[in-house]
Write a protein that holds these residues in place. Structure first.
Motif, PDB file in Angstrom:
ATOM      1  N   ALA B 297      69.811  28.223  18.420  1.00 36.71           N
ATOM      2  CA  ALA B 297      68.715  29.177  18.624  1.00 36.71           C
ATOM      3  C   ALA B 297      67.371  28.499  18.452  1.00 36.71           C
ATOM      4  O   ALA B 297      67.289  27.323  18.097  1.00 36.71           O
ATOM      5  N   PHE B 298      66.316  29.260  18.737  1.00 35.39           N
ATOM      6  CA  PHE B 298      64.955  28.762  18.536  1.00 35.39           C
ATOM      7  C   PHE B 298      64.362  29.471  17.339  1.00 35.39           C
ATOM      8  O   PHE B 298      64.641  30.642  17.100  1.00 35.39           O
ATOM      9  N   SER B 299      63.506  28.766  16.614  1.00 32.73           N
ATOM     10  CA  SER B 299      62.760  29.447  15.567  1.00 32.73           C
ATOM     11  C   SER B 299      61.280  29.167  15.774  1.00 32.73           C
ATOM     12  O   SER B 299      60.893  28.078  16.199  1.00 32.73           O
ATOM     13  N   ALA B 300      60.480  30.187  15.480  1.00 30.47           N
ATOM     14  CA  ALA B 300      59.040  30.058  15.713  1.00 30.47           C
ATOM     15  C   ALA B 300      58.428  29.128  14.681  1.00 30.47           C
ATOM     16  O   ALA B 300      58.824  29.126  13.514  1.00 30.47           O
ATOM     17  N   VAL B 301      57.478  28.315  15.128  1.00 26.98           N
ATOM     18  CA  VAL B 301      56.750  27.438  14.215  1.00 26.98           C
ATOM     19  C   VAL B 301      55.264  27.586  14.527  1.00 26.98           C
ATOM     20  O   VAL B 301      54.884  28.203  15.518  1.00 26.98           O
ATOM     21  N   SER B 302      54.421  27.033  13.681  1.00 29.61           N
ATOM     22  CA  SER B 302      52.988  27.102  13.933  1.00 29.61           C
ATOM     23  C   SER B 302      52.636  26.011  14.948  1.00 29.61           C
ATOM     24  O   SER B 302      53.417  25.081  15.184  1.00 29.61           O
ATOM     25  N   TRP B 303      51.443  26.122  15.532  1.00 31.07           N
ATOM     26  CA  TRP B 303      51.016  25.110  16.490  1.00 31.07           C
ATOM     27  C   TRP B 303      50.948  23.739  15.828  1.00 31.07           C
ATOM     28  O   TRP B 303      51.347  22.737  16.409  1.00 31.07           O
ATOM     29  N   ASP B 304      50.433  23.716  14.593  1.00 29.41           N
ATOM     30  CA  ASP B 304      50.297  22.430  13.908  1.00 29.41           C
ATOM     31  C   ASP B 304      51.649  21.776  13.706  1.00 29.41           C
ATOM     32  O   ASP B 304      51.833  20.576  13.964  1.00 29.41           O
ATOM     33  N   GLN B 305      52.608  22.594  13.277  1.00 28.81           N
ATOM     34  CA  GLN B 305      53.953  22.051  13.083  1.00 28.81           C
ATOM     35  C   GLN B 305      54.523  21.529  14.399  1.00 28.81           C
ATOM     36  O   GLN B 305      55.112  20.451  14.454  1.00 28.81           O
ATOM     37  N   ALA B 306      54.319  22.325  15.453  1.00 33.14           N
ATOM     38  CA  ALA B 306      54.891  21.955  16.747  1.00 33.14           C
ATOM     39  C   ALA B 306      54.289  20.652  17.258  1.00 33.14           C
ATOM     40  O   ALA B 306      55.012  19.730  17.654  1.00 33.14           O
ATOM     41  N   THR B 307      52.956  20.549  17.236  1.00 29.99           N
ATOM     42  CA  THR B 307      52.339  19.330  17.759  1.00 29.99           C
ATOM     43  C   THR B 307      52.702  18.123  16.888  1.00 29.99           C
ATOM     44  O   THR B 307      52.955  17.031  17.402  1.00 29.99           O
ATOM     45  N   ALA B 308      52.761  18.344  15.581  1.00 28.91           N
ATOM     46  CA  ALA B 308      53.132  17.235  14.688  1.00 28.91           C
ATOM     47  C   ALA B 308      54.537  16.757  15.012  1.00 28.91           C
ATOM     48  O   ALA B 308      54.814  15.541  15.074  1.00 28.91           O
ATOM     49  N   LEU B 309      55.432  17.718  15.249  1.00 31.82           N
ATOM     50  CA  LEU B 309      56.822  17.365  15.552  1.00 31.82           C
ATOM     51  C   LEU B 309      56.909  16.571  16.850  1.00 31.82           C
ATOM     52  O   LEU B 309      57.580  15.527  16.917  1.00 31.82           O
ATOM     53  N   VAL B 310      56.198  17.057  17.884  1.00 27.85           N
ATOM     54  CA  VAL B 310      56.238  16.373  19.177  1.00 27.85           C
ATOM     55  C   VAL B 310      55.692  14.959  19.019  1.00 27.85           C
ATOM     56  O   VAL B 310      56.310  13.976  19.450  1.00 27.85           O
TER      57      VAL B 310
END
Lengths: 573, 905
Positions: B297-310
């Motif tokens: 499944a997908f779980s929602a994250v914040s933009w900061d978390q998402a960009t940091a992860l990418v």
């Protein structure tokens, strides 16, 4: 004529006979007459295979002919509702037939004004006069099967120019036509350039109902274009088209020759005969004549071994078309809608498919053969200075001696009525005349000392129209005549411009209001206002309409109301 | 007779006492407008030929017994016109009275008229607005968008004339005569019938609201118009680039859409997609928050978390197996600015040329062949050339469905007598209006074009042929080559009769200039590049390149697919088609942009699945694309994408590709962004946000900048305008003069090349000659397609679009367009169907070497026997499952337009 070096194949139009099978539209209109609409897919596919047209075109064409369509696959009787027939009681006849559970369609004019009323039965056989009035007794014994008698015909001119062949009994077949000298004019015209023919038309002063035709023809020939069209129309639309019907039935080759000569004069490669689909016999005769003439190389490619080609197509017009307005005819051919178009440009400048187009009545066309053969002397020798030549008048059965008469332009109307036609039928005095159809002129008894010359009449605000003469006797039902005027205008208006589309309905509303107010007789001032409103409405229709149909009709109608106001509105019966 | 002082001199006329010079052909109405005098009209529209029906425009003219209709009477010298004379005012009033009192028969029920042109006329003539006297006929709501209220119709026929003279669809008719005459819509079939394309042009012109649409109706009912001014932007569907006005409702959602009147591209017209299919912007399943995969499944994250992860994952993978193990796909749907930043990120931050876009799947062949032969890979001509052309050649494209506004313009040109030649295996709508239709067998374009070249050469006289030789280099060799091609053989190969080939050549030879419009039917072939080369030869031969009304016009499929290539989202080219391999490009990039261009050309999107399966590519960033649907051989593509270690999908909605992602980044859609789109004629137009993006969705350019910053890059763009300035610096030859300031001043945009701020833009390329050494004839021979003569797969399947839907359907299938009657399913010629014992509506199996599908059969004689057509939009039956991954070796574009299949019950 396509300019040399042009590589584009000339477009093939749906109305064109392009498979040598005759007019595709005649096939469709005949089918529609015998079958109900909408046509089932199978019938459409069958017609498409027969005519080579697209399915969508077949459906559109079938819809165009809906006014003559069968109901539950049973062709209706076509009861003429022309002015002459209406005065002879065809409105009541129709009601009576419907009471007998016979389906009826009212038709603008079947072309039997001299023997009104008239109707066509299921097999398109004609019944006129008593046979029509008592159709249920005469059913199956149509005069057209037994050989319909020709109307009384006479020429008051020593050299008739329109009727010469009809006066000798007609020339329906090519053999007869050739023996009467038809196509000799074409033969000699082919030896010379088209300009010679054009000059001949100008020199003769050949005139139609609007005056001389030559200026229009010269414009048409001078307009820069790759091709041109000539349309011959037997669709005076309004009643009184007897001569058109007779010419097509009994002298079709003169019509074809005339069409070819007109084309030769202006440089057209294609001619169209616009024939009302409710002239079934005329349609058949003309179709046969085209086939015969094409087979004899009198029409078609490289006529009589010359380098000139000319093709004729037949366009069966659904009955109604703004009284034969030229732009509406053109629109009917182009779009199957039949709606008037704004002018300028005039058709002779940009008409059918935006090419210069001549639209001429048959009466004009049939004179061309003689003109090409014998020269213009016979025209210049008779008629008036403005309009040389002759004109055919058709007098309806309201006269003592109805029939067709060819007279030189300039003849006196009263002489025609009183001496040739012997006044009203059964000695009944005449109260008014309708000259040239409903859009022509309404003439009270004081106005009969009239010189029958198109140019002079136009100058005095009168119209010669299609040359029909309908007598209104004292005994006439004036109210019915007014409804006839209104029904005719409403039923024939193409519906494009507001005054013509909604005007007749407005007249009905106002007349009813006037009547109510006048009868109650409590508010004379309101009644006066209603009458004034009616005047404004006629004024708007006359001045505001797009084409001559809407502009011409209100005049006679208003005159009729003025003349017979009391008879219309106080009739008690 | 002596001249009277107050009569105007011959070339002058008077309107209401004011003098004006007569210009020939000008109507009284037009002349009066010049003076600012308003003559009332009801049935008149400037873009239509005068109807002359309503008669409201009658004016008094001195010396004329009857009034003249201003809309169709030319103003002549000496006329003295009174536009509001008592007499004509009385006529106008009587006409309006007639409409209100007697028109009941023709359908008008005064109480149901909408406020608009007709009510304005009533008010200005002193009528009080009528009240309803009877309950109106129920509005016909059977169409998904269009509404028909017969009792509000005044028979003005504006709809009919617009439909015929602009849209070219012939939907309307008039039945009966006189007062009983009524408007008919496709006979009895209504808007749901075959004839109507649902473009809504009739809605725009209807003066009473008798024809209206769902959007306006809704706004009317809720009285919810947004007081905020409507926004002018550009359509986000095909590559035509129609300018539109987006009106919003009180909630801030899209209310209704109009075309921008007088827009250079669309003149105010729109198609069904542009005008109506906007509902997907507010679809409930828009992506609203960044999400990360956790298990299935997908779980929602914040933009900061998402960009940091990418950023972290990209850096990690780049560090362990090199930057070339990361790839990215830009999109023809996003703005130029986003495309530019995406390729800059890959090249400048990651350090790889692995950047490509969907342009690869449609017009790479054009870019390649045209830049090679002519020096520029884009359309040489512009849309305005359609009306100027001497002859139109429409090759392998069906513009009435895929580019409806251009289709309408082409149809009108043909109706006005411009010779039109349509080359298409299908009898398309446009071919019914064509002078000549050449039903070419799929995959034999090169042979057809070559033989046309030969026949045109032969049709030219010797002098013309010699002049044609001056149009390009190496003419003699090429001429000898085409003259050696036998006509009967070409006729046998292409299936086109010799007579038709000769006629086509005669038409082309006699009616210069030739404008060639072509589409994916040329490029999406294994011999796609060869096809474009052959077309360019024909264009060189006929000499129309750079002339008004001549040249080449490749029709681009998406709103910005031109722009995404211009911006350098290609593995071998930087912005403005600067080759990576050329040393000059690297130096310029280093000097102006301050990073080093990787030297090795990257991977194309077509090569990507193999590279992933081979382990060479481990991470992928997909922006605004759905490769699982758009790439050929769906089964293999899915295997590859499932193997990816890290997949970032930046999208507006959850696509098939998105479902496999490790990180989902929600992007703002077409009506929510600021930026520029470039259409198929190189026209850069401004895009402005009309509605707010849902949830936390952000514009693409911001997302890329954030990721870049998270990777440590110093990107500080103030806005998309800033990005465009940088594009200008990186590409001064083509985009040097483009700035947002200028685009604000010229609302119709600028056509590149536009090298400096004073340059007006370039309508036509090559008008001053070709780039040095270019403009050369290239002999190229026909080779059979791999799809030909496969005994097991005897039918040639063509895949493509239908009018109502767009590409993988992500947008249009989220709008009421899905309820429109659409020609879906597998179209098959009656002969083939009969042989296979199939009837209309049967389910059948289509099988190719790649896979198979169950589809519904639609029998259509618009197909050539031996061919079939399948639309690409249905996600449950993806046509690309059948398409072979074998691409054109030059352009790497797969062969979507000829797939060898067999069909069985």
């Amino acid at each position: 004529m396509f300019s040399e070096g042009s590589h584009l194949p000339p477009p093939v139009h749906y109305w064109q006979d392009h498979r040598g099978l005759g007019s595709p539209l005649a096939v469709i209109s005949r089918h529609v007459r015998k079958h109900s609409l909408p046509l089932p897919d199978r019938a459409v596919a069958e017609l498409a295979a027969r005519t080579g047209l697209l399915d969508s075109t077949i459906r559109r064409a079938a819809d165009y002919y809906r006014s003559m369509a069968a109901r539950e696959d049973h062709p209706p009787l076509m009861v003429c509702q022309g002015t002459a027939c209406r005065l002879a009681g065809s409105g009541k006849l129709r009601d009576a037939l419907e009471k007998r559970k016979l389906t009826c369609h009212g038709v603008a004019c079947l072309g039997y004004c001299d023997a009104a009323p008239a109707l066509l039965d299921e097999r398109d056989a004609a019944y006129t006069g008593e046979a029509a009035s008592e159709f249920h007794e005469h059913r199956g014994f149509s005069q057209s099967i037994l050989g319909h008698p020709l109307p009384r015909m006479e020429s008051l001119s020593a050299t008739p120019l329109i009727l010469p062949r009809l006066l000798q009994g007609g020339a329906a077949t090519l053999k007869e036509a050739l023996s009467m000298g038809v196509y000799e004019g074409l033969r000699s015209a082919l030896q010379q350039p088209g300009q010679v023919m054009l000059d001949l038309v100008a020199a003769s002063g050949l005139s139609g109902s609007q005056g001389r035709v030559a200026p229009r023809w010269q414009t048409c020939a001078a307009t820069d274009a790759v091709d041109r069209y000539v349309i011959g129309h037997a669709h005076a639309g309004t009643s009184g088209a007897v001569v058109d019907r007779l010419l097509l039935e009994r002298d079709p080759h003169s019509v074809l020759e005339g069409l070819a000569l007109a084309a030769r004069a202006v440089g057209a490669s294609h001619g169209i005969l616009f024939i009302p689909a409710d002239y079934p016999q005329a349609l058949q005769q003309t179709e046969a004549a085209i086939r015969e003439a094409t087979a004899a190389n009198l029409l078609g490619r490289k006529i009589l071994k010359s380098h000139w080609s000319f093709q004729v197509s037949l366009f069966p017009g659904a009955a109604r078309c703004a009284g034969g307005e030229a732009t509406a005819l053109i629109d009917a051919i182009e779009t199957l809608r039949g709606q008037a178009r704004p002018q300028p440009p005039a058709p002779e400048v940009a008409g059918l498919h935006r090419l210069p187009t001549l639209v001429e009545p048959l009466e004009t066309l049939v004179q061309l053969g003689t003109l090409a053969k014998d020269g213009s002397a016979a025209w210049t020798a008779q008629g008036t200075a403005e309009c040389p030549g002759t004109r055919v008048f058709c007098l309806n059965q309201g006269f003592a001696h109805p029939g067709l008469v060819e007279v030189p332009h300039g003849h006196n109307l009263r002489d025609l009525i009183e001496n040739w036609a012997g006044g009203g039928a059964m000695g009944s005095p005449l109260e008014a005349l309708i000259l040239g159809g409903l859009g022509g002129s309404l003439l009270g008894p004081g106005e009969w000392d009239l010189t029958l010359c198109p140019s002079r009449m136009t100058a005095s605000g009168l119209r010669l129209g299609n040359g029909s003469l309908v007598a209104i006797a004292q005994t006439a039902d004036h109210r019915d005549v007014l409804s006839h005027f209104l029904e005719y205008m409403d039923g024939e208006s193409c519906g494009k411009c507001t005054p013509c589309r909604l005007g007749p309905a407005g007249v009905v509303t106002l007349a009813a209001r006037y009547e109510r107010l006048a009868r109650v007789d409590r508010k004379p001032r309101d009644a006066t206002r209603a009458r004034r409103d009616l005047e404004t409405l006629f004024h708007t229709m006359e001045l505001g309409s797009l084409c001559s149909f809407g502009q011409d009709l209100p005049g006679p109608m208003r005159r009729f109301i003025d003349l017979f106001w009391d008879r219309i509105f106080t009739k008690t019966s | 007779m002596p001249a009277v002082d107050d009569t105007p001199p011959p070339s002058l006329a008077l309107i209401n006492g004011r003098e004006l010079t007569v210009s020939p052909g000008e109507t009284i109405l037009q002349a009066a407008r010049r003076l600012g005098i308003d003559i009332p009209t009801l049935c008149h529209h400037d873009r239509l030929s005068p109807e002359g029906g309503c008669r409201m425009c009658v004016v008094k003219c001195a010396g004329h017994p009857r009034p003249l209709a201003a809309c169709h009477t030319p103003l002549e010298p000496g006329m003295e016109i009174l536009t509001h004379h008592r007499e004509v005012e009385r006529i106008r009033k009587t006409l309006l009275t007639l409409q209100l009192t007697t028109a009941g028969e023709s359908g008008l029920e005064p109480g149901v008229i909408r406020e608009g042109r007709f009510t304005e006329l009533l008010v200005s003539h002193g009528f009080s607005l009528p009240r309803r006297t009877a309950p109106p006929v129920k509005t016909d709501t059977s169409h998904p968008y269009l509404r028909w209220q017969p009792s509000a119709c005044v028979s003005c026929r504006l709809c009919l004339n617009t439909c015929e003279q602009i849209a070219g669809h012939f939907v309307f008719g008039m039945e009966k005569l006189g007062a009983a005459s009524r408007l008919t819509i496709d006979g009895k079939a209504g808007f749901n019938g075959d004839a109507c394309s649902s473009c809504g042009a009739c809605v725009d012109v209807c003066p009473t609201g008798a024809i209206t649409d769902r959007d306006r109706e809704k706004l009317k009912n809720r009285r919810e118009t947004n007081p905020a001014p409507p926004v002018e932007t550009v359509c986000g569907y095909c590559g035509t680039g129609c300018r539109m006005i987006v009106h919003t409702d009180k909630r801030g959602d899209v209310g209704h859409i109009n075309g921008v009147p007088n827009a250079a591209v669309n003149h105010g017209d729109l198609c069904v997609k542009g005008r109506f299919a906007h509902g997907w912007h507010h679809a409930f399943d828009r992506l609203r928050r960044p999400m990360k995969r956790s298990g299935a499944a997908f779980s929602a994250v914040s933009w900061d978390q998402a960009t940091a992860l990418v950023a972290a994952r990209f850096q990690e993978i780049a560090a362990s197996s090199g930057p070339d193990s990361i790839a990215a796909l830009a999109s023809g749907r996003t703005s130029n600015e986003a495309a530019y930043l995406m390729q800059k990120f890959m090249r400048g931050v990651i350090g790889t040329n692995n950047i490509d876009s969907c342009s690869r799947l449609c017009h790479s062949a054009s870019e390649l062949a045209l830049s090679w032969m002519l020096g520029s890979g884009s359309a040489s001509a512009c849309f305005d050339d359609i009306e100027l052309a001497g002859c139109l050649l429409v090759f392998g494209t069906n513009p009435t469905e895929s580019h409806p506004i251009l289709g309408a313009r082409l149809k009108q040109a043909a109706l006005h007598g411009v010779p039109l030649i349509v080359v298409d295996p299908r009898r398309t709508d446009l071919s019914d209006f064509a002078t000549l239709h050449l039903p070419v067998k799929p995959g034999t374009n090169v042979s057809l074009i070559n033989i046309l070249c030969r026949l045109v050469l032969e049709a030219y006289g010797e002098t013309t042929a010699a002049q044609a030789g001056a149009h390009g280099l190496e003419f003699e060799a090429w001429r000898d080559f085409v003259l050696s091609l036998p006509v009967p053989e070409a006729s046998a190969i292409t299936g086109v009769q010799e007579r038709d080939l000769r006629l086509a050549a005669r038409i082309i030879a006699d009616s210069a200039p030739l404008l060639t419009l072509y589409g994916a039917g040329v490029t999406q072939h294994v011999r796609g590049t060869a096809g474009v080369i052959a077309l360019a030869n024909l264009a060189l031969l006929t000499g129309g390149l750079g002339q008004p009304g001549g040249g080449l016009l490749p029709l681009r499929g998406q709103n910005n697919v031109q722009g995404v290539s211009d911006m350098g989202a290609m593995p071998d080219h930087f912005t403005g088609y600067q080759p990576i391999r050329s040393a000059g490009t690297g130096t310029r990039v280093a000097e102006t942009l301050g990073f080093h261009l990787p030297g090795k050309a990257g991977l194309t999107v077509t090569e990507l699945p193999d590279a992933i399966l081979a382990g060479n590519v481990r991470a992928l960033w997909v922006m605004g694309e759905n490769p699982l649907r758009s790439l050929p051989d769906t089964a293999k593509t899915r295997r590859a994408f499932e193997k990816l270690e890290f997949l970032v999908v930046q999208e507006t909605i959850l696509t098939e590709t998105g479902k496999l992602a490790h990180v989902l980044l929600p992007a703002a859609a077409g009506f929510e962004i600021e930026g520029t789109f470039t259409n198929a004629e190189r026209r850069i137009q401004r895009v402005r946000p009309a509605v707010e993006a849902p949830g936390e969705a952000r514009p693409d350019w911001i997302i890329i900048s954030q990721v870049a910053r998270a990777c440590g890059a110093h990107w500080n763009y103030l806005g998309p305008g800033d990005v465009m300035r940088e594009v200008g610096r990186a590409t001064p030859e083509t985009h040097g003069g483009i700035s947002y300031q200028r685009l604000e001043q010229s609302p119709d945009g600028l056509q590149w090349p536009c090298p400096d701020p004073a340059h007006p833009g370039t309508k036509r390329l090559h008008s001053g000659g070709f780039a040095p050494g270019k403009g050369r004839f290239v002999p190229i021979d026909y080779e059979p397609s791999p799809a030909h003569h496969q005994q097991d797969y005897p039918i040639l399947l063509i895949t493509g679009r239908v009018l109502e839907h767009h590409n993988s359907g992500g947008m249009t299938l989220r709008t009421p367009n899905q309820d429109l009657p659409t020609a879906q399913g597998l179209a098959l010629h009656p002969h083939d169907a009969a042989r296979l014992l199939l009837v209309d509506g049967d389910e059948a199996t289509v099988e190719s070497a790649q896979g198979s599908l169950r589809v519904r059969v639609r029998i259509s004689n618009r197909q050539l026997p031996g061919t079939a057509f399948l639309s690409i939009h249905d996600g449950s039956r993806p046509a690309n499952r059948l398409v072979s991954a074998l691409p054109d070796p030059d352009s790497m574009t797969p062969q979507y337009k000829a797939v060898a299949v067999k069909i069985s019950r």
